[in-house]
Design a protein around this motif. Sequence first.
Motif, PDB file in Angstrom:
ATOM      1  N   ALA A   1       0.858  -1.187   0.000  1.00 60.13           N
ATOM      2  CA  ALA A   1       0.000   0.000   0.000  1.00 60.13           C
ATOM      3  C   ALA A   1       0.889   1.230   0.000  1.00 60.13           C
ATOM      4  CB  ALA A   1      -0.881   0.011   1.241  1.00 60.13           C
ATOM      5  N   ILE A   2       0.414   2.246  -0.671  1.00 54.68           N
ATOM      6  CA  ILE A   2       1.162   3.501  -0.691  1.00 54.68           C
ATOM      7  C   ILE A   2       0.192   4.631  -0.340  1.00 54.68           C
ATOM      8  CG2 ILE A   2       0.895   3.647  -3.231  1.00 54.68           C
ATOM      9  CD1 ILE A   2       3.642   5.007  -3.326  1.00 54.68           C
ATOM     10  N   LEU A   3       0.634   5.526   0.516  1.00 55.30           N
ATOM     11  CA  LEU A   3      -0.174   6.712   0.838  1.00 55.30           C
ATOM     12  C   LEU A   3       0.603   7.902   0.343  1.00 55.30           C
ATOM     13  CD1 LEU A   3      -1.109   5.272   4.129  1.00 55.30           C
ATOM     14  CD2 LEU A   3      -2.661   6.991   3.276  1.00 55.30           C
ATOM     15  N   GLY A   4       0.096   8.553  -0.678  1.00 55.25           N
ATOM     16  CA  GLY A   4       0.876   9.627  -1.277  1.00 55.25           C
ATOM     17  C   GLY A   4       0.026  10.799  -1.685  1.00 55.25           C
ATOM     18  N   GLY A   5       0.616  11.648  -2.511  1.00 57.83           N
ATOM     19  CA  GLY A   5       0.000  12.925  -2.844  1.00 57.83           C
ATOM     20  C   GLY A   5      -0.933  12.920  -4.047  1.00 57.83           C
TER      21      GLY A   5
ATOM     22  N   ALA B   1       4.739   5.217   2.816  1.00 53.64           N
ATOM     23  CA  ALA B   1       3.823   6.343   3.014  1.00 53.64           C
ATOM     24  C   ALA B   1       4.501   7.564   3.607  1.00 53.64           C
ATOM     25  CB  ALA B   1       2.691   5.914   3.948  1.00 53.64           C
ATOM     26  N   TYR B   2       3.824   8.711   3.441  1.00 52.47           N
ATOM     27  CA  TYR B   2       4.225   9.906   4.163  1.00 52.47           C
ATOM     28  C   TYR B   2       4.230   9.552   5.657  1.00 52.47           C
ATOM     29  CZ  TYR B   2       3.045  12.927   0.116  1.00 52.47           C
ATOM     30  OH  TYR B   2       2.989  13.542  -1.099  1.00 52.47           O
ATOM     31  N   THR B   3       5.226  10.031   6.363  1.00 52.36           N
ATOM     32  CA  THR B   3       5.363   9.715   7.782  1.00 52.36           C
ATOM     33  C   THR B   3       4.096  10.086   8.570  1.00 52.36           C
ATOM     34  OG1 THR B   3       7.682  10.271   7.486  1.00 52.36           O
ATOM     35  CG2 THR B   3       6.922   9.991   9.744  1.00 52.36           C
ATOM     36  N   SER B   4       3.570  11.285   8.312  1.00 50.91           N
ATOM     37  CA  SER B   4       2.423  11.742   9.105  1.00 50.91           C
ATOM     38  C   SER B   4       1.182  10.893   8.828  1.00 50.91           C
ATOM     39  CB  SER B   4       2.128  13.209   8.805  1.00 50.91           C
ATOM     40  OG  SER B   4       1.881  13.377   7.430  1.00 50.91           O
ATOM     41  N   SER B   5       1.027  10.402   7.582  1.00 55.40           N
ATOM     42  CA  SER B   5      -0.120   9.550   7.252  1.00 55.40           C
ATOM     43  C   SER B   5      -0.008   8.216   7.992  1.00 55.40           C
ATOM     44  CB  SER B   5      -0.182   9.270   5.746  1.00 55.40           C
ATOM     45  OG  SER B   5      -0.242  10.469   5.029  1.00 55.40           O
ATOM     46  N   LEU B   6       1.192   7.646   7.976  1.00 54.19           N
ATOM     47  CA  LEU B   6       1.418   6.370   8.675  1.00 54.19           C
ATOM     48  C   LEU B   6       1.175   6.532  10.177  1.00 54.19           C
ATOM     49  CD1 LEU B   6       4.677   4.582   7.478  1.00 54.19           C
ATOM     50  CD2 LEU B   6       2.401   3.616   7.753  1.00 54.19           C
ATOM     51  N   HIS B   7       1.628   7.664  10.691  1.00 52.01           N
ATOM     52  CA  HIS B   7       1.476   7.926  12.121  1.00 52.01           C
ATOM     53  C   HIS B   7      -0.001   8.037  12.493  1.00 52.01           C
ATOM     54  CE1 HIS B   7       1.931  10.623  15.800  1.00 52.01           C
ATOM     55  NE2 HIS B   7       2.445   9.479  16.147  1.00 52.01           N
TER      56      HIS B   7
ATOM     57  N   THR C   1       8.860   4.950   5.432  1.00 52.57           N
ATOM     58  CA  THR C   1       8.396   6.333   5.363  1.00 52.57           C
ATOM     59  C   THR C   1       9.127   7.076   4.251  1.00 52.57           C
ATOM     60  OG1 THR C   1      10.043   7.283   6.858  1.00 52.57           O
ATOM     61  CG2 THR C   1       8.085   6.322   7.871  1.00 52.57           C
ATOM     62  N   ASN C   2       8.464   8.062   3.689  1.00 48.07           N
ATOM     63  CA  ASN C   2       9.130   8.930   2.714  1.00 48.07           C
ATOM     64  C   ASN C   2       8.560  10.334   2.805  1.00 48.07           C
ATOM     65  OD1 ASN C   2       6.659   8.751   1.321  1.00 48.07           O
ATOM     66  ND2 ASN C   2       7.663   8.851  -0.643  1.00 48.07           N
ATOM     67  N   ALA C   3       9.220  11.245   2.137  1.00 49.37           N
ATOM     68  CA  ALA C   3       8.765  12.623   1.931  1.00 49.37           C
ATOM     69  C   ALA C   3       8.765  13.532   3.162  1.00 49.37           C
ATOM     70  CB  ALA C   3       7.381  12.675   1.272  1.00 49.37           C
ATOM     71  N   GLU C   4       8.751  12.975   4.341  1.00 43.57           N
ATOM     72  CA  GLU C   4       8.768  13.793   5.557  1.00 43.57           C
ATOM     73  C   GLU C   4       9.751  13.147   6.537  1.00 43.57           C
ATOM     74  OE1 GLU C   4       3.932  14.567   5.302  1.00 43.57           O
ATOM     75  OE2 GLU C   4       4.756  13.385   6.920  1.00 43.57           O
ATOM     76  N   PRO C   5      10.366  13.955   7.410  1.00 47.08           N
ATOM     77  CA  PRO C   5      11.272  13.341   8.400  1.00 47.08           C
ATOM     78  C   PRO C   5      10.514  12.371   9.300  1.00 47.08           C
ATOM     79  CG  PRO C   5      11.407  15.755   8.449  1.00 47.08           C
ATOM     80  CD  PRO C   5      10.254  15.404   7.565  1.00 47.08           C
ATOM     81  N   LEU C   6      11.241  11.427   9.847  1.00 40.74           N
ATOM     82  CA  LEU C   6      10.642  10.445  10.767  1.00 40.74           C
ATOM     83  C   LEU C   6      11.166  10.736  12.174  1.00 40.74           C
ATOM     84  CD1 LEU C   6       9.207   7.711  11.440  1.00 40.74           C
ATOM     85  CD2 LEU C   6      11.328   6.575  10.760  1.00 40.74           C
ATOM     86  N   PHE C   7      10.270  11.111  13.065  1.00 47.45           N
ATOM     87  CA  PHE C   7      10.682  11.417  14.430  1.00 47.45           C
ATOM     88  C   PHE C   7      10.570  10.164  15.292  1.00 47.45           C
ATOM     89  CE2 PHE C   7       8.828  15.696  13.101  1.00 47.45           C
ATOM     90  CZ  PHE C   7      10.063  16.171  12.678  1.00 47.45           C
TER      91      PHE C   7
ATOM     92  N   ARG D   1      11.275   1.916   8.562  1.00 46.33           N
ATOM     93  CA  ARG D   1      12.501   2.342   7.882  1.00 46.33           C
ATOM     94  C   ARG D   1      12.270   3.666   7.168  1.00 46.33           C
ATOM     95  NH1 ARG D   1      15.316  -0.088  11.010  1.00 46.33           N
ATOM     96  NH2 ARG D   1      15.246  -2.349  11.035  1.00 46.33           N
ATOM     97  N   GLU D   2      13.249   4.543   7.333  1.00 50.21           N
ATOM     98  CA  GLU D   2      13.151   5.885   6.760  1.00 50.21           C
ATOM     99  C   GLU D   2      13.849   5.920   5.400  1.00 50.21           C
ATOM    100  OE1 GLU D   2      15.077   8.723   9.323  1.00 50.21           O
ATOM    101  OE2 GLU D   2      14.277  10.444   8.218  1.00 50.21           O
ATOM    102  N   THR D   3      13.300   6.685   4.467  1.00 49.81           N
ATOM    103  CA  THR D   3      13.992   6.876   3.184  1.00 49.81           C
ATOM    104  C   THR D   3      14.062   8.374   2.900  1.00 49.81           C
ATOM    105  OG1 THR D   3      11.954   6.775   1.885  1.00 49.81           O
ATOM    106  CG2 THR D   3      13.123   4.696   2.227  1.00 49.81           C
ATOM    107  N   TYR D   4      14.978   8.735   2.015  1.00 52.53           N
ATOM    108  CA  TYR D   4      15.115  10.142   1.654  1.00 52.53           C
ATOM    109  C   TYR D   4      15.370  10.249   0.157  1.00 52.53           C
ATOM    110  CZ  TYR D   4      16.824  14.869   1.250  1.00 52.53           C
ATOM    111  OH  TYR D   4      16.967  16.171   0.860  1.00 52.53           O
TER     112      TYR D   4
END
Length: 467
Positions: free
Chosen positions: A170-174, A226-232, A253-259, A275-278
Amino acid sequence: MNGALLHFYHRLPAPMRSAAASLRGLYLRTWRYGPETERLVEEALEREHWDSRRWENWQEEQLAFVLDRAATRVPYYREQWAARRRNGDRTSWQYLENWPVLEKETLRENPTAFVADDCNVRVMFHEHTSGTTGKPLDLWWSRNTVRAWYALFEARCRRWYGISREDRWAILGGQLITSIADSQPPFWVWNAPLNQLYMSSYHLALDFIPHYLDALKKYRIKYIFAYTSSLHALAQEILRLQRKDLQLTVAITNAEPLFDYQRQTISEAFQCPVRETYGMAEIVTSASECGDGRLHLWPEVGWVETFENGRPVEDCTIGDLICTGLLNSDMPLIRYRVGDCGALPAERKLCSCRRTLPTLESIEGRTDDVLYTSDGRRVGRLDPVFKAHMPIKEAQIIQEALDRLRVRYVPAPGYAPEVQRSIVERLQARMGAVQVILEQVDKIPRTTNGKFQAVINMMIRSPKSWV
Ligand SMILES: [Zn+2]
């Protein structure tokens, strides 16, 4: 998709929308994967064990090729160097240090001037991004570049985590895959050729999230990107509903930092590593996190430098990321300011995962949106201000003046006024004696492409308010 076509697509019944997404998926699959893909993936995985000398030689060779091609075959750069010659400048374009920084605005104004004159944009893959600030960007990739990129993605965003493109994800994106006004599920489309459930990141309202969770179950999703905030947001609801039936292999996660507080919640909810990606559409640098928690750069994609006030900074110091793309030599971007800041490590230590890929010390997010203390220090990550089990859904920190911060927050069930005190104390511990204004809101607006911004610096966006 243009406006009229998007409007037509949004009016289609859900199965037709999935059929349309699958047609697009077939087109993308043909571009992205071919008979060479598996070999390219194997080669990428093998390169991860090269020694540093071999990497240096390889990158220097690629860089020399890209600089030469840019200076001789790319109209924008060719004219720049001709003008410098006319002004008596005799510096050589063979050395990266002689190249100026390229701003996003310059690329946006005249994108075709960056395509090499032996390429035809009509037969290339056209990437049109909306951009974080809503200003679009046009990019072109040849078939070889697309396939090289997706082989790297397969190796380092999937194989590292024990998954492959054959797995259902699944992907959550723009992408606006369903109308923003829709209040009935599905808020997703099934893209069969890519085994992908594309979910809207614009419909994550509390009432709709249980539908998302049911869809993940129904489509037997193995991993999520997914975007970090969407996953969160999904993860918080899973924990609140105490659902134990949504175990994934990995959440990426992608597109946003992962805290850290987000990582903890997501990992607990999906019972898997996070896992974080950039990366960015301009493909001038990419990185992904290994099993040992370090962010490894992909040297094939770009050459990374960090700058402060127009000059390179020491490693380990936070600076603007300035990247030279090595993968897309048909549209070379030299010393391109990506708009994020980060730091390179002071020394190259071998990661315990034993991959020799260089690492990024940190990614601090958008250059425009770091905070400043009254004594002029840049403050990077402020995530320790929020803790994993704090009863807030999300929060945004806005710097309005050097001595004034506004925190917008959406309360979660169990919210109590002590939370406010804790946020203020934690912010002041990091930012000094600043005034903190807490503002309770129902939701926090996203950027035009659906991204969440954890930090906004109004002083940089509208410099008049510096006083
Ligand atoms: Zn590692």
